[in-house]
Design an enzyme around this catalytic site. Structure first.
Site, PDB file in Angstrom:
ATOM      1  N   GLU A  48       0.845  -1.193   0.000  1.00 53.92           N
ATOM      2  CA  GLU A  48       0.000   0.000   0.000  1.00 53.92           C
ATOM      3  C   GLU A  48       0.883   1.247   0.000  1.00 53.92           C
ATOM      4  O   GLU A  48       1.895   1.314   0.698  1.00 53.92           O
ATOM      5  CB  GLU A  48      -0.903  -0.007   1.242  1.00 53.92           C
ATOM      6  CG  GLU A  48      -1.867   1.160   1.308  1.00 53.92           C
ATOM      7  CD  GLU A  48      -2.780   1.114   2.536  1.00 53.92           C
ATOM      8  OE1 GLU A  48      -3.841   1.750   2.507  1.00 53.92           O
ATOM      9  OE2 GLU A  48      -2.426   0.435   3.520  1.00 53.92           O
ATOM     10  N   LYS A 127      -9.843   1.697  -2.580  1.00 50.93           N
ATOM     11  CA  LYS A 127     -10.077   1.196  -1.221  1.00 50.93           C
ATOM     12  C   LYS A 127     -11.515   1.489  -0.800  1.00 50.93           C
ATOM     13  O   LYS A 127     -11.962   2.634  -0.798  1.00 50.93           O
ATOM     14  CB  LYS A 127      -9.084   1.863  -0.263  1.00 50.93           C
ATOM     15  CG  LYS A 127      -9.030   1.278   1.138  1.00 50.93           C
ATOM     16  CD  LYS A 127      -7.881   1.938   1.902  1.00 50.93           C
ATOM     17  CE  LYS A 127      -7.629   1.300   3.246  1.00 50.93           C
ATOM     18  NZ  LYS A 127      -6.455   1.929   3.913  1.00 50.93           N
ATOM     19  N   CYS A 169      -5.726  -3.124   2.558  1.00 57.74           N
ATOM     20  CA  CYS A 169      -5.526  -2.919   3.994  1.00 57.74           C
ATOM     21  C   CYS A 169      -6.803  -3.081   4.820  1.00 57.74           C
ATOM     22  O   CYS A 169      -7.237  -4.182   5.091  1.00 57.74           O
ATOM     23  CB  CYS A 169      -4.885  -1.549   4.224  1.00 57.74           C
ATOM     24  SG  CYS A 169      -4.066  -1.400   5.847  1.00 57.74           S
TER      25      CYS A 169
END
Length: 299
Positions: A48, A127, A169
């Site tokens: 990331e 995301k 994440c």
């Protein structure tokens, strides 16, 4: 039933140390991607925010424009660098994530780009779940101060191997996304991520094992290397779990490349031995993969 993973594949997780110089970060990422390719990897994963420091203060400064696609080199040097890396490495490249600016909406995103060995963009994942947490006395972080969330699940096909899902994440903490990907036929879930030194020791490995156990497929988590001089301290410990939730390989905290060999036999053996895939009771509870699901690429 056709094999989820058509033939064995080696995956490499590049636990990368990135600094403030974007151009240098891209050069360094290329070196490590080629090292992973020389190690035999056919799927290579970056962390990331691999091209920049991680943090709300940095997202606008490092953001690149990706739309309309393909962007120019001036609009997105990272897009073109990743495409070239994939070609040079002759591998599928999950390009971690980069900060993105949509110039029409003026919104920022945390975005992952995946490229084929010919340099073609295969998928874009924004995301979906933003990292807004507050653990008193430990850490407070609010991505939503700067970023906007994506609104699609990202599933893509790597023709020689099969389907994978990409998420970023904090997305890993939401098992629905993983369940949908598994039920759509993925052999692996890949999460570029940057857990920190508070949540990392608590939940990083546990989340990887939980998603693998729930869905009986491979799970790969790729972190930045830890830099204690940075404002955000990544946990590191990039890892791969097998369908039985065993950790096949795990990095330390420093810069490192770790490899794992994935095969369909392990998926089939796991699902035959513990047949939860066929034992679910959708007459008792709903199937989250049924009905309207927003997919980036359904194949």
């Amino acid at each position: 039933m056709s094999a989820l993973l058509k033939k064995p594949v080696k995956i490499a997780l590049v636990q990368l140390a990135s600094g403030a110089d974007k151009a240098q970060n891209l050069i360094h990422a290329r070196e490590k991607v080629l090292e992973a390719a020389n190690g035999g990897a056919q799927i290579i994963v970056l962390p990331e925010c691999f091209n920049s420091p991680y943090g709300c203060d940095y997202f606008p400064e490092y953001a690149e424009t990706l739309l309309p696609s393909p962007p120019t080199k001036e609009q997105s040097p990272s897009f073109h660098a990743l495409s070239a890396m994939a070609v040079e490495a002759k591998a599928y490249l999950v390009g971690g994530s980069i900060p993105e600016l949509n110039t029409k909406t003026k919104k920022y995103y945390n975005t992952s780009l995946t490229f084929s060995p010919t340099g073609e963009l295969l998928a874009t994942h924004r995301k979906v779940h933003l990292f807004d947490i507050d653990i008193p006395g430990k850490i407070k972080f609010k991505e939503s101060d700067v970023l906007s969330p994506g609104n699609k699940i990202t599933i893509l096909d790597l023709p020689p191997y099969g389907k994978i899902a990409i998420a970023i994440c904090y997305d890993i903490r939401f098992p629905e996304l993983a369940m949908i990907a598994a039920r759509k036929g993925c052999f692996a879930l890949i999460y570029p991520g940057a857990f920190n030194t508070t949540t990392g020791p608590l939940h990083w490995r546990l989340q990887g094992q939980a998603r693998a156990m729930d869905n009986q497929l491979y799970v790969a988590l790729c972190s930045p290397a830890r830099d204690m001089s940075a404002s955000y301290h990544a946990w590191g410990h990039s890892l791969v779990c097998d369908p039985m939730a065993q950790v096949l390989v795990e990095a330390g905290e420093k810069e490192e490349i770790v490899y794992a060999d994935l095969n369909n036999e392990k998926i089939e053996e796991t699902r035959k031995g513990i047949p939860i895939t066929w034992q679910r009771r959708f007459d008792v509870y709903p199937d989250v993969s049924a009905g309207e699901v927003s997919l980036e690429d359904e194949v």
